[in-house]
Design a protein around this motif. Structure first.
Motif, PDB file in Angstrom:
ATOM      1  N   ILE A  49      45.294  32.432  32.714  1.00 16.87           N
ATOM      2  CA  ILE A  49      44.588  32.794  33.960  1.00 16.87           C
ATOM      3  C   ILE A  49      44.997  34.224  34.320  1.00 16.87           C
ATOM      4  CG2 ILE A  49      44.253  32.255  36.404  1.00 16.87           C
ATOM      5  CD1 ILE A  49      44.833  29.351  35.750  1.00 16.87           C
ATOM      6  N   CYS A  50      44.079  35.156  34.178  1.00  9.02           N
ATOM      7  CA  CYS A  50      44.486  36.568  34.277  1.00  9.02           C
ATOM      8  C   CYS A  50      44.049  37.211  35.587  1.00  9.02           C
ATOM      9  CB  CYS A  50      43.945  37.350  33.090  1.00  9.02           C
ATOM     10  SG  CYS A  50      42.164  37.433  33.060  1.00  9.02           S
ATOM     11  N   ASP A  51      43.494  36.398  36.507  1.00  6.17           N
ATOM     12  CA  ASP A  51      43.088  36.981  37.788  1.00  6.17           C
ATOM     13  C   ASP A  51      43.848  36.343  38.961  1.00  6.17           C
ATOM     14  OD1 ASP A  51      41.875  34.536  37.531  1.00  6.17           O
ATOM     15  OD2 ASP A  51      39.825  35.238  37.804  1.00  6.17           O
ATOM     16  N   GLU A  52      45.065  35.845  38.673  1.00  6.00           N
ATOM     17  CA  GLU A  52      45.943  35.304  39.718  1.00  6.00           C
ATOM     18  C   GLU A  52      47.318  35.928  39.546  1.00  6.00           C
ATOM     19  OE1 GLU A  52      45.583  33.500  42.297  1.00  6.00           O
ATOM     20  OE2 GLU A  52      43.772  32.273  42.040  1.00  6.00           O
ATOM     21  N   LYS A  53      47.700  36.808  40.425  1.00  7.97           N
ATOM     22  CA  LYS A  53      48.949  37.557  40.290  1.00  7.97           C
ATOM     23  C   LYS A  53      50.178  36.643  40.198  1.00  7.97           C
ATOM     24  CE  LYS A  53      50.996  41.759  41.926  1.00  7.97           C
ATOM     25  NZ  LYS A  53      51.336  42.590  43.026  1.00  7.97           N
ATOM     26  N   ALA A  54      50.158  35.568  40.968  1.00  9.62           N
ATOM     27  CA  ALA A  54      51.328  34.685  41.040  1.00  9.62           C
ATOM     28  C   ALA A  54      51.685  34.081  39.684  1.00  9.62           C
ATOM     29  CB  ALA A  54      51.053  33.578  42.045  1.00  9.62           C
ATOM     30  N   THR A  69      31.623  24.770  35.308  1.00  6.62           N
ATOM     31  CA  THR A  69      31.538  25.454  36.599  1.00  6.62           C
ATOM     32  C   THR A  69      30.499  26.583  36.597  1.00  6.62           C
ATOM     33  OG1 THR A  69      32.786  26.656  38.292  1.00  6.62           O
ATOM     34  CG2 THR A  69      33.448  27.054  36.042  1.00  6.62           C
ATOM     35  N   ASP A  70      29.964  26.837  37.790  1.00 10.58           N
ATOM     36  CA  ASP A  70      29.029  27.960  37.961  1.00 10.58           C
ATOM     37  C   ASP A  70      29.678  29.056  38.816  1.00 10.58           C
ATOM     38  OD1 ASP A  70      29.122  26.781  40.429  1.00 10.58           O
ATOM     39  OD2 ASP A  70      26.969  26.399  40.591  1.00 10.58           O
ATOM     40  N   ARG A  71      31.028  29.018  38.874  1.00  3.80           N
ATOM     41  CA  ARG A  71      31.743  29.928  39.784  1.00  3.80           C
ATOM     42  C   ARG A  71      32.141  31.262  39.157  1.00  3.80           C
ATOM     43  NH1 ARG A  71      34.577  26.735  44.230  1.00  3.80           N
ATOM     44  NH2 ARG A  71      32.772  25.527  44.884  1.00  3.80           N
ATOM     45  N   LEU A  72      31.826  31.443  37.865  1.00  3.04           N
ATOM     46  CA  LEU A  72      32.206  32.705  37.223  1.00  3.04           C
ATOM     47  C   LEU A  72      31.492  33.868  37.911  1.00  3.04           C
ATOM     48  CD1 LEU A  72      33.754  33.216  34.266  1.00  3.04           C
ATOM     49  CD2 LEU A  72      31.498  34.127  33.750  1.00  3.04           C
ATOM     50  N   LYS A  73      32.255  34.947  38.182  1.00  2.00           N
ATOM     51  CA  LYS A  73      31.641  36.076  38.889  1.00  2.00           C
ATOM     52  C   LYS A  73      31.641  37.313  37.984  1.00  2.00           C
ATOM     53  CE  LYS A  73      34.917  35.286  41.977  1.00  2.00           C
ATOM     54  NZ  LYS A  73      35.477  33.981  41.766  1.00  2.00           N
ATOM     55  N   ILE A  74      30.525  37.985  37.939  1.00  2.00           N
ATOM     56  CA  ILE A  74      30.452  39.238  37.167  1.00  2.00           C
ATOM     57  C   ILE A  74      30.118  40.372  38.124  1.00  2.00           C
ATOM     58  CG2 ILE A  74      29.247  40.476  35.318  1.00  2.00           C
ATOM     59  CD1 ILE A  74      28.771  37.652  34.062  1.00  2.00           C
ATOM     60  N   ASP A  75      30.976  41.378  38.133  1.00  2.00           N
ATOM     61  CA  ASP A  75      30.755  42.536  39.002  1.00  2.00           C
ATOM     62  C   ASP A  75      29.801  43.493  38.269  1.00  2.00           C
ATOM     63  OD1 ASP A  75      30.871  44.892  40.419  1.00  2.00           O
ATOM     64  OD2 ASP A  75      32.999  44.708  40.887  1.00  2.00           O
ATOM     65  N   GLN A 110      38.805  39.499  27.787  1.00  2.00           N
ATOM     66  CA  GLN A 110      38.378  40.455  26.752  1.00  2.00           C
ATOM     67  C   GLN A 110      37.388  41.502  27.257  1.00  2.00           C
ATOM     68  OE1 GLN A 110      39.159  40.390  23.337  1.00  2.00           O
ATOM     69  NE2 GLN A 110      40.305  38.483  23.216  1.00  2.00           N
ATOM     70  N   CYS A 111      36.886  41.337  28.456  1.00  2.00           N
ATOM     71  CA  CYS A 111      35.874  42.285  28.952  1.00  2.00           C
ATOM     72  C   CYS A 111      36.478  43.695  29.068  1.00  2.00           C
ATOM     73  CB  CYS A 111      35.371  41.816  30.319  1.00  2.00           C
ATOM     74  SG  CYS A 111      34.399  43.085  31.161  1.00  2.00           S
ATOM     75  N   PRO A 112      35.898  44.694  28.395  1.00  2.00           N
ATOM     76  CA  PRO A 112      36.494  46.040  28.423  1.00  2.00           C
ATOM     77  C   PRO A 112      36.426  46.693  29.801  1.00  2.00           C
ATOM     78  CG  PRO A 112      34.381  46.059  27.285  1.00  2.00           C
ATOM     79  CD  PRO A 112      34.702  44.618  27.541  1.00  2.00           C
ATOM     80  N   ALA A 113      35.560  46.174  30.682  1.00  2.00           N
ATOM     81  CA  ALA A 113      35.435  46.776  32.013  1.00  2.00           C
ATOM     82  C   ALA A 113      36.135  45.946  33.093  1.00  2.00           C
ATOM     83  CB  ALA A 113      33.955  46.928  32.360  1.00  2.00           C
ATOM     84  N   GLN A 114      36.797  44.886  32.671  1.00  2.00           N
ATOM     85  CA  GLN A 114      37.463  43.966  33.620  1.00  2.00           C
ATOM     86  C   GLN A 114      36.503  43.573  34.755  1.00  2.00           C
ATOM     87  OE1 GLN A 114      41.382  45.363  34.729  1.00  2.00           O
ATOM     88  NE2 GLN A 114      42.045  45.193  32.626  1.00  2.00           N
ATOM     89  N   ALA A 115      35.283  43.250  34.349  1.00  2.00           N
ATOM     90  CA  ALA A 115      34.230  42.985  35.330  1.00  2.00           C
ATOM     91  C   ALA A 115      34.082  41.503  35.678  1.00  2.00           C
ATOM     92  CB  ALA A 115      32.901  43.506  34.789  1.00  2.00           C
ATOM     93  N   ILE A 116      34.844  40.635  34.968  1.00  2.04           N
ATOM     94  CA  ILE A 116      34.630  39.187  35.152  1.00  2.04           C
ATOM     95  C   ILE A 116      35.853  38.545  35.800  1.00  2.04           C
ATOM     96  CG2 ILE A 116      33.806  37.086  34.012  1.00  2.04           C
ATOM     97  CD1 ILE A 116      33.098  38.755  31.569  1.00  2.04           C
ATOM     98  N   THR A 117      35.615  37.670  36.769  1.00  2.00           N
ATOM     99  CA  THR A 117      36.690  36.893  37.394  1.00  2.00           C
ATOM    100  C   THR A 117      36.212  35.444  37.574  1.00  2.00           C
ATOM    101  OG1 THR A 117      35.886  37.641  39.552  1.00  2.00           O
ATOM    102  CG2 THR A 117      37.803  38.792  38.671  1.00  2.00           C
ATOM    103  N   LYS A 127      40.176  37.058  42.513  1.00  2.00           N
ATOM    104  CA  LYS A 127      39.156  38.036  42.915  1.00  2.00           C
ATOM    105  C   LYS A 127      39.183  39.284  42.043  1.00  2.00           C
ATOM    106  CE  LYS A 127      38.449  36.976  47.798  1.00  2.00           C
ATOM    107  NZ  LYS A 127      39.385  35.961  48.207  1.00  2.00           N
ATOM    108  N   GLN A 128      40.304  39.482  41.343  1.00  2.00           N
ATOM    109  CA  GLN A 128      40.463  40.716  40.589  1.00  2.00           C
ATOM    110  C   GLN A 128      41.304  40.441  39.343  1.00  2.00           C
ATOM    111  OE1 GLN A 128      42.308  43.686  42.991  1.00  2.00           O
ATOM    112  NE2 GLN A 128      41.840  45.327  41.544  1.00  2.00           N
ATOM    113  N   VAL A 129      40.953  41.074  38.225  1.00  2.00           N
ATOM    114  CA  VAL A 129      41.749  40.901  37.016  1.00  2.00           C
ATOM    115  C   VAL A 129      43.085  41.617  37.203  1.00  2.00           C
ATOM    116  CG1 VAL A 129      41.909  41.420  34.541  1.00  2.00           C
ATOM    117  CG2 VAL A 129      39.735  40.651  35.526  1.00  2.00           C
ATOM    118  N   VAL A 130      44.179  40.872  37.003  1.00  2.00           N
ATOM    119  CA  VAL A 130      45.514  41.456  37.181  1.00  2.00           C
ATOM    120  C   VAL A 130      46.004  41.992  35.840  1.00  2.00           C
ATOM    121  CG1 VAL A 130      47.883  41.024  37.946  1.00  2.00           C
ATOM    122  CG2 VAL A 130      45.987  39.763  38.979  1.00  2.00           C
ATOM    123  N   GLU A 131      45.945  41.107  34.824  1.00  2.00           N
ATOM    124  CA  GLU A 131      46.381  41.531  33.499  1.00  2.00           C
ATOM    125  C   GLU A 131      45.693  40.653  32.463  1.00  2.00           C
ATOM    126  OE1 GLU A 131      50.225  40.448  32.211  1.00  2.00           O
ATOM    127  OE2 GLU A 131      49.785  41.464  30.316  1.00  2.00           O
TER     128      GLU A 131
END
Ligand SMILES: Cc1cc2nc3c(=O)[nH]c(=O)nc-3n(C[C@H](O)[C@H](O)[C@H](O)COP(=O)(O)O)c2cc1C
Ligand code: SF4
Ligand code: SF4
Length: 253
Positions: free
Chosen positions: A118-123, A183-189, A230-237, A241-245
Protein backbone atom coordinates in the motif's frame (compact mmCIF):
# COMPACT_ATOMS: atom_id res chain seq x y z
CA UNK A 1 4.92 -30.10 -8.17
CA UNK A 2 4.00 -26.60 -9.31
CA UNK A 3 3.99 -23.14 -7.73
CA UNK A 4 0.80 -21.15 -8.28
CA UNK A 5 0.60 -17.53 -7.23
CA UNK A 6 -0.94 -14.11 -7.51
CA UNK A 7 1.24 -11.07 -6.93
CA UNK A 8 0.37 -7.39 -7.26
CA UNK A 9 3.74 -5.77 -6.66
CA UNK A 10 6.07 -8.77 -6.88
CA UNK A 11 6.45 -9.84 -3.22
CA UNK A 12 4.50 -13.09 -3.53
CA UNK A 13 6.18 -13.92 -6.87
CA UNK A 14 9.58 -13.37 -5.27
CA UNK A 15 8.71 -15.51 -2.25
CA UNK A 16 7.38 -18.46 -4.22
CA UNK A 17 10.33 -18.40 -6.61
CA UNK A 18 12.75 -18.42 -3.65
CA UNK A 19 10.78 -21.20 -1.98
CA UNK A 20 10.85 -23.35 -5.10
CA UNK A 21 14.59 -22.78 -5.56
CA UNK A 22 15.13 -24.22 -2.08
CA UNK A 23 12.49 -26.94 -2.22
CA UNK A 24 12.52 -28.25 -5.78
CA UNK A 25 14.67 -26.58 -8.42
CA UNK A 26 12.78 -28.34 -11.22
CA UNK A 27 9.43 -26.86 -10.23
CA UNK A 28 8.25 -23.69 -11.92
CA UNK A 29 6.00 -20.91 -10.68
CA UNK A 30 2.90 -19.99 -12.66
CA UNK A 31 0.73 -16.91 -12.06
CA UNK A 32 -3.04 -17.30 -11.97
CA UNK A 33 -3.01 -14.58 -14.63
CA UNK A 34 -1.44 -17.01 -17.13
CA UNK A 35 -3.86 -18.78 -19.44
CA UNK A 36 -2.24 -22.12 -18.65
CA UNK A 37 -2.66 -21.87 -14.86
CA UNK A 38 -5.67 -24.21 -14.64
CA UNK A 39 -3.97 -26.76 -16.92
CA UNK A 40 -0.85 -26.67 -14.77
CA UNK A 41 -2.89 -27.33 -11.63
CA UNK A 42 -4.62 -30.24 -13.33
CA UNK A 43 -1.26 -31.83 -14.18
CA UNK A 44 0.26 -31.66 -10.68
CA UNK A 45 -0.65 -33.36 -7.43
CA UNK A 46 1.45 -31.18 -5.15
CA UNK A 47 0.97 -27.42 -5.25
CA UNK A 48 2.59 -24.49 -3.45
CA UNK A 49 0.06 -21.62 -3.52
CA UNK A 50 1.31 -18.13 -2.66
CA UNK A 51 -0.74 -14.94 -2.40
CA UNK A 52 -0.77 -11.50 -0.69
CA UNK A 53 -3.06 -10.93 2.27
CA UNK A 54 -5.52 -8.04 1.99
CA UNK A 55 -7.29 -6.98 5.20
CA UNK A 56 -6.66 -10.47 6.65
CA UNK A 57 -8.43 -11.91 3.65
CA UNK A 58 -7.57 -13.04 0.14
CA UNK A 59 -7.79 -10.70 -2.85
CA UNK A 60 -11.03 -11.07 -4.77
CA UNK A 61 -9.13 -12.16 -7.90
CA UNK A 62 -7.67 -15.12 -5.96
CA UNK A 63 -11.01 -16.13 -4.46
CA UNK A 64 -12.68 -15.96 -7.86
CA UNK A 65 -9.91 -18.02 -9.47
CA UNK A 66 -10.28 -20.79 -6.88
CA UNK A 67 -14.07 -20.76 -7.07
CA UNK A 68 -14.08 -20.70 -10.88
CA UNK A 69 -11.82 -23.76 -10.96
CA UNK A 70 -13.49 -25.55 -8.06
CA UNK A 71 -13.24 -28.95 -9.74
CA UNK A 72 -9.44 -28.80 -9.87
CA UNK A 73 -8.67 -29.05 -6.16
CA UNK A 74 -10.04 -32.48 -5.28
CA UNK A 75 -7.20 -34.64 -3.95
CA UNK A 76 -4.47 -32.00 -4.41
CA UNK A 77 -1.85 -31.62 -1.70
CA UNK A 78 -1.38 -27.89 -1.13
CA UNK A 79 1.15 -25.91 0.91
CA UNK A 80 -0.11 -22.33 1.37
CA UNK A 81 2.15 -19.28 1.62
CA UNK A 82 0.64 -15.91 2.59
CA UNK A 83 2.75 -12.76 2.24
CA UNK A 84 1.88 -9.70 4.32
CA UNK A 85 3.11 -6.30 5.44
CA UNK A 86 2.56 -6.83 9.12
CA UNK A 87 -0.19 -9.11 10.38
CA UNK A 88 -2.84 -11.41 9.00
CA UNK A 89 -3.86 -13.77 11.81
CA UNK A 90 -4.78 -16.69 9.59
CA UNK A 91 -3.56 -15.58 6.14
CA UNK A 92 -2.70 -19.13 5.08
CA UNK A 93 -5.78 -20.49 6.84
CA UNK A 94 -8.33 -18.46 4.95
CA UNK A 95 -7.16 -19.80 1.61
CA UNK A 96 -6.62 -23.27 3.07
CA UNK A 97 -10.25 -23.50 4.22
CA UNK A 98 -11.55 -22.62 0.76
CA UNK A 99 -9.31 -25.24 -0.87
CA UNK A 100 -10.36 -27.84 1.68
CA UNK A 101 -13.99 -27.13 0.87
CA UNK A 102 -13.19 -28.26 -2.68
CA UNK A 103 -11.44 -31.43 -1.56
CA UNK A 104 -7.78 -30.39 -1.28
CA UNK A 105 -5.51 -31.64 1.49
CA UNK A 106 -3.63 -28.70 3.02
CA UNK A 107 -0.21 -29.94 4.11
CA UNK A 108 1.09 -26.75 5.71
CA UNK A 109 1.12 -22.98 5.89
CA UNK A 110 3.71 -20.22 5.97
CA UNK A 111 3.44 -16.50 6.76
CA UNK A 112 6.04 -14.20 5.25
CA UNK A 113 6.51 -10.54 6.13
CA UNK A 114 7.39 -8.38 3.15
CA UNK A 115 7.34 -4.65 2.27
CA UNK A 116 3.83 -3.22 2.44
CA UNK A 117 2.45 -2.73 -1.04
CA UNK A 118 0.00 0.00 0.00
CA UNK A 119 1.97 2.99 -1.25
CA UNK A 120 -0.47 5.82 -0.58
CA UNK A 121 -0.64 5.51 3.24
CA UNK A 122 2.27 7.15 5.05
CA UNK A 123 1.71 5.24 8.29
CA UNK A 124 2.51 1.92 6.60
CA UNK A 125 5.84 2.94 5.08
CA UNK A 126 9.20 1.58 6.20
CA UNK A 127 12.55 2.94 5.04
CA UNK A 128 14.35 1.29 2.12
CA UNK A 129 16.93 -0.10 4.52
CA UNK A 130 14.27 -1.57 6.84
CA UNK A 131 12.55 -3.21 3.89
CA UNK A 132 15.84 -4.72 2.67
CA UNK A 133 16.50 -6.16 6.13
CA UNK A 134 12.95 -7.48 6.27
CA UNK A 135 13.43 -9.34 2.98
CA UNK A 136 16.75 -10.78 4.17
CA UNK A 137 15.00 -12.17 7.28
CA UNK A 138 12.18 -13.55 5.15
CA UNK A 139 14.69 -15.32 2.90
CA UNK A 140 16.10 -17.14 5.94
CA UNK A 141 12.57 -18.14 6.94
CA UNK A 142 11.83 -19.42 3.43
CA UNK A 143 14.97 -21.59 3.46
CA UNK A 144 14.03 -23.12 6.82
CA UNK A 145 10.43 -23.71 5.76
CA UNK A 146 11.51 -25.42 2.53
CA UNK A 147 13.87 -27.69 4.51
CA UNK A 148 11.09 -28.52 6.96
CA UNK A 149 8.77 -29.45 4.13
CA UNK A 150 11.46 -31.60 2.52
CA UNK A 151 11.88 -33.40 5.84
CA UNK A 152 8.14 -33.97 6.02
CA UNK A 153 7.52 -31.74 9.02
CA UNK A 154 5.93 -28.71 7.35
CA UNK A 155 5.16 -25.53 9.20
CA UNK A 156 1.48 -24.95 9.94
CA UNK A 157 1.38 -21.17 10.33
CA UNK A 158 -2.06 -19.65 9.91
CA UNK A 159 -3.81 -23.03 10.15
CA UNK A 160 -5.94 -24.00 13.13
CA UNK A 161 -8.40 -22.47 15.54
CA UNK A 162 -6.17 -19.94 17.37
CA UNK A 163 -5.03 -18.41 14.08
CA UNK A 164 -8.62 -18.38 12.83
CA UNK A 165 -9.70 -16.30 15.83
CA UNK A 166 -6.73 -13.95 15.42
CA UNK A 167 -7.61 -13.33 11.76
CA UNK A 168 -11.29 -12.86 12.49
CA UNK A 169 -11.01 -10.54 15.47
CA UNK A 170 -7.68 -8.96 14.48
CA UNK A 171 -9.11 -7.51 11.28
CA UNK A 172 -11.45 -9.55 9.08
CA UNK A 173 -14.66 -8.89 10.98
CA UNK A 174 -14.21 -5.13 10.60
CA UNK A 175 -12.88 -5.12 7.05
CA UNK A 176 -14.76 -8.01 5.46
CA UNK A 177 -16.62 -5.67 3.11
CA UNK A 178 -13.31 -4.42 1.65
CA UNK A 179 -12.50 -7.66 -0.18
CA UNK A 180 -16.05 -8.92 -0.68
CA UNK A 181 -16.35 -7.33 -4.12
CA UNK A 182 -14.12 -5.62 -6.63
CA UNK A 183 -13.85 -1.90 -5.98
CA UNK A 184 -14.67 1.17 -8.05
CA UNK A 185 -12.75 3.47 -5.69
CA UNK A 186 -9.53 3.73 -7.70
CA UNK A 187 -8.78 7.39 -8.43
CA UNK A 188 -6.80 8.70 -11.39
CA UNK A 189 -5.63 12.30 -11.34
CA UNK A 190 -6.09 13.29 -14.99
CA UNK A 191 -4.00 16.42 -14.44
CA UNK A 192 -1.00 14.24 -13.57
CA UNK A 193 -1.64 11.38 -16.03
CA UNK A 194 0.55 11.54 -19.16
CA UNK A 195 -1.47 8.93 -21.03
CA UNK A 196 1.42 6.46 -21.36
CA UNK A 197 -0.87 3.40 -21.09
CA UNK A 198 1.48 1.48 -18.77
CA UNK A 199 -1.26 0.89 -16.17
CA UNK A 200 -3.63 -0.41 -18.87
CA UNK A 201 -1.10 -3.09 -19.85
CA UNK A 202 -0.30 -4.03 -16.25
CA UNK A 203 -3.76 -4.43 -14.74
CA UNK A 204 -4.62 -8.10 -14.07
CA UNK A 205 -8.34 -7.24 -14.13
CA UNK A 206 -8.37 -5.30 -17.41
CA UNK A 207 -9.95 -2.59 -15.31
CA UNK A 208 -8.10 0.35 -16.89
CA UNK A 209 -8.40 1.98 -20.29
CA UNK A 210 -7.40 5.15 -22.10
CA UNK A 211 -10.06 7.77 -22.78
CA UNK A 212 -9.34 11.12 -24.42
CA UNK A 213 -5.62 10.69 -23.83
CA UNK A 214 -5.70 9.82 -20.13
CA UNK A 215 -6.31 6.68 -18.11
CA UNK A 216 -9.71 5.83 -16.66
CA UNK A 217 -10.86 3.02 -14.37
CA UNK A 218 -13.87 0.73 -14.33
CA UNK A 219 -15.38 -0.91 -11.26
CA UNK A 220 -13.37 -4.15 -11.17
CA UNK A 221 -10.24 -3.33 -9.21
CA UNK A 222 -8.84 -6.14 -7.02
CA UNK A 223 -6.68 -3.64 -5.05
CA UNK A 224 -3.39 -5.24 -6.08
CA UNK A 225 -1.63 -1.83 -6.17
CA UNK A 226 0.35 -2.78 -9.28
CA UNK A 227 -0.71 0.20 -11.37
CA UNK A 228 -0.41 2.58 -8.41
CA UNK A 229 3.15 1.47 -7.70
CA UNK A 230 4.26 1.59 -11.34
CA UNK A 231 2.62 4.73 -12.72
CA UNK A 232 5.46 7.04 -13.86
CA UNK A 233 3.38 10.12 -13.01
CA UNK A 234 2.19 8.88 -9.60
CA UNK A 235 -1.29 9.72 -10.81
CA UNK A 236 -3.16 6.77 -9.25
CA UNK A 237 -4.35 6.33 -5.66
CA UNK A 238 -6.76 4.00 -3.89
CA UNK A 239 -6.86 3.91 -0.07
CA UNK A 240 -4.92 7.15 0.47
CA UNK A 241 -4.97 10.53 -1.21
CA UNK A 242 -1.39 10.77 -2.41
CA UNK A 243 1.36 8.35 -3.41
CA UNK A 244 3.97 8.37 -0.63
CA UNK A 245 6.45 5.85 -1.97
CA UNK A 246 5.92 3.42 -4.83
CA UNK A 247 6.82 -0.14 -3.89
CA UNK A 248 7.74 -3.07 -6.09
CA UNK A 249 10.06 -5.89 -5.25
CA UNK A 250 12.89 -4.96 -7.65
CA UNK A 251 13.45 -1.78 -5.66
CA UNK A 252 14.50 -3.67 -2.54
CA UNK A 253 16.82 -6.28 -4.06
C1 LIG B 1 -5.41 -3.63 -0.23
C2 LIG B 1 -4.33 -4.22 0.61
C3 LIG B 1 -4.60 -4.70 1.88
C4 LIG B 1 -3.58 -5.24 2.66
N1 LIG B 1 -3.90 -5.75 3.88
C5 LIG B 1 -2.93 -6.29 4.65
C6 LIG B 1 -3.24 -6.87 5.91
O1 LIG B 1 -4.39 -6.97 6.32
N2 LIG B 1 -2.22 -7.32 6.67
C7 LIG B 1 -0.92 -7.26 6.27
O2 LIG B 1 -0.04 -7.69 7.01
N3 LIG B 1 -0.60 -6.77 5.03
C8 LIG B 1 -1.56 -6.29 4.22
N4 LIG B 1 -1.25 -5.79 2.99
C9 LIG B 1 0.15 -5.84 2.52
C10 LIG B 1 0.39 -6.96 1.53
O3 LIG B 1 -0.22 -8.15 1.96
C11 LIG B 1 1.89 -7.23 1.35
O4 LIG B 1 2.59 -6.09 1.05
C12 LIG B 1 2.10 -8.31 0.29
O5 LIG B 1 3.37 -8.87 0.48
C13 LIG B 1 1.98 -7.77 -1.14
O6 LIG B 1 2.30 -8.82 -2.00
P1 LIG B 1 2.39 -8.71 -3.58
O7 LIG B 1 3.54 -7.78 -3.89
O8 LIG B 1 2.67 -10.10 -4.03
O9 LIG B 1 1.09 -8.18 -4.07
C14 LIG B 1 -2.25 -5.27 2.17
C15 LIG B 1 -1.98 -4.79 0.89
C16 LIG B 1 -2.99 -4.29 0.11
C17 LIG B 1 -2.67 -3.78 -1.27
S1 SF4 C 1 0.48 4.67 -15.96
FE1 SF4 C 1 -0.05 6.63 -14.98
S2 SF4 C 1 0.57 8.17 -16.47
FE2 SF4 C 1 0.48 6.21 -17.58
S3 SF4 C 1 -1.63 6.16 -18.40
FE3 SF4 C 1 -1.67 5.12 -16.42
S4 SF4 C 1 -2.29 6.73 -14.98
FE4 SF4 C 1 -1.61 7.75 -16.82
S1 SF4 D 1 -6.76 -1.10 -11.31
FE1 SF4 D 1 -4.62 -1.14 -10.51
S2 SF4 D 1 -4.83 -1.78 -8.38
FE2 SF4 D 1 -6.76 -2.27 -9.41
S3 SF4 D 1 -6.54 -4.39 -10.12
FE3 SF4 D 1 -5.86 -3.09 -11.79
S4 SF4 D 1 -3.62 -2.88 -11.52
FE4 SF4 D 1 -4.49 -3.65 -9.59
Amino acid sequence: MIGIYFSGTGNSRYCIEKFLLEYDRQAKACSIEEETAAQEIECHEEIIFCYPVQFSNMPKIVKDFINRHYTLWQGKRVFVIATMGLFSGDGAGILARLLQKYGAEVIGGLHLKMPDSICDEKALKRSLEENRKLIARTEVKIKEAAENLQENRPQREGLGFQYHLAGLFGQRLYFYHKTKDYTDRLKIDVKKCIGCGKCVKLCPMKNLFLRDGTAAAGGRCTMCYRCICQCPAQAITLLGKQVVEQCYIEKYL
